[in-house]
Design a protein around this motif. Sequence first.
Motif, PDB file in Angstrom:
ATOM      1  N   UNK A  30      -6.186   2.267   5.896  1.00 14.16           N
ATOM      2  CA  UNK A  30      -5.072   1.835   5.061  1.00 14.16           C
ATOM      3  C   UNK A  30      -4.123   1.006   5.923  1.00 14.16           C
ATOM      4  N   UNK A  31      -3.905  -0.236   5.520  1.00 14.00           N
ATOM      5  CA  UNK A  31      -2.965  -1.065   6.280  1.00 14.00           C
ATOM      6  C   UNK A  31      -1.533  -0.671   5.915  1.00 14.00           C
ATOM      7  N   UNK A  32      -0.641  -0.873   6.838  1.00 16.87           N
ATOM      8  CA  UNK A  32       0.756  -0.519   6.579  1.00 16.87           C
ATOM      9  C   UNK A  32       1.335  -1.363   5.457  1.00 16.87           C
ATOM     10  N   UNK A  33       0.899  -2.597   5.332  1.00 18.38           N
ATOM     11  CA  UNK A  33       1.380  -3.443   4.234  1.00 18.38           C
ATOM     12  C   UNK A  33       0.900  -2.922   2.885  1.00 18.38           C
ATOM     13  N   UNK A  34      -0.371  -2.548   2.797  1.00 21.21           N
ATOM     14  CA  UNK A  34      -0.945  -2.086   1.532  1.00 21.21           C
ATOM     15  C   UNK A  34      -0.405  -0.712   1.123  1.00 21.21           C
ATOM     16  N   UNK A  35       0.024   0.088   2.087  1.00 18.70           N
ATOM     17  CA  UNK A  35       0.467   1.455   1.795  1.00 18.70           C
ATOM     18  C   UNK A  35       1.816   1.509   1.093  1.00 18.70           C
ATOM     19  N   UNK A  36       2.660   0.543   1.334  1.00 16.95           N
ATOM     20  CA  UNK A  36       4.005   0.528   0.738  1.00 16.95           C
ATOM     21  C   UNK A  36       4.742   1.846   0.984  1.00 16.95           C
ATOM     22  N   UNK A  37       4.761   2.273   2.232  1.00 20.43           N
ATOM     23  CA  UNK A  37       5.431   3.517   2.615  1.00 20.43           C
ATOM     24  C   UNK A  37       6.888   3.211   2.940  1.00 20.43           C
TER      25      UNK A  37
END
Length: 116
Positions: A30-37
């Motif tokens: 999971x990329x940090x951009x795709x995770x929207x954390x």
Amino acid sequence: MTVRLRRIYEPPEPEDGLRVLVDRLWPRGVSKDAAHVDQWPKALTPSTELRKWYHAGEGSYEEFRGRYEAELADPEAAELLDGLRESARTQTVTLLTASKNPEESHASVLAGLLGD
């Protein structure tokens, strides 16, 4: 007060509100951009020792829950938990985990404590 429990691998939804990753390790694939954390409060996650103990199958979920709740009494964790409770009073908070069964994981314990 709305607290949601979701797997990090599920795509973000508008209803998620504040997205909080509650795993100590970043989830694989999971990329940090795709995770929207929005937040990643590592002090709220189970210790490495407790996590390994539970995943090794050495104890029941109830025993894990008790040990994890004891860890959450640590001042730093307690302060972060209080902050999430405050957030949950005014907006939806979605707890994100890579756990295959979020309902029997630390994320479920946190969700229950946020409702207290």
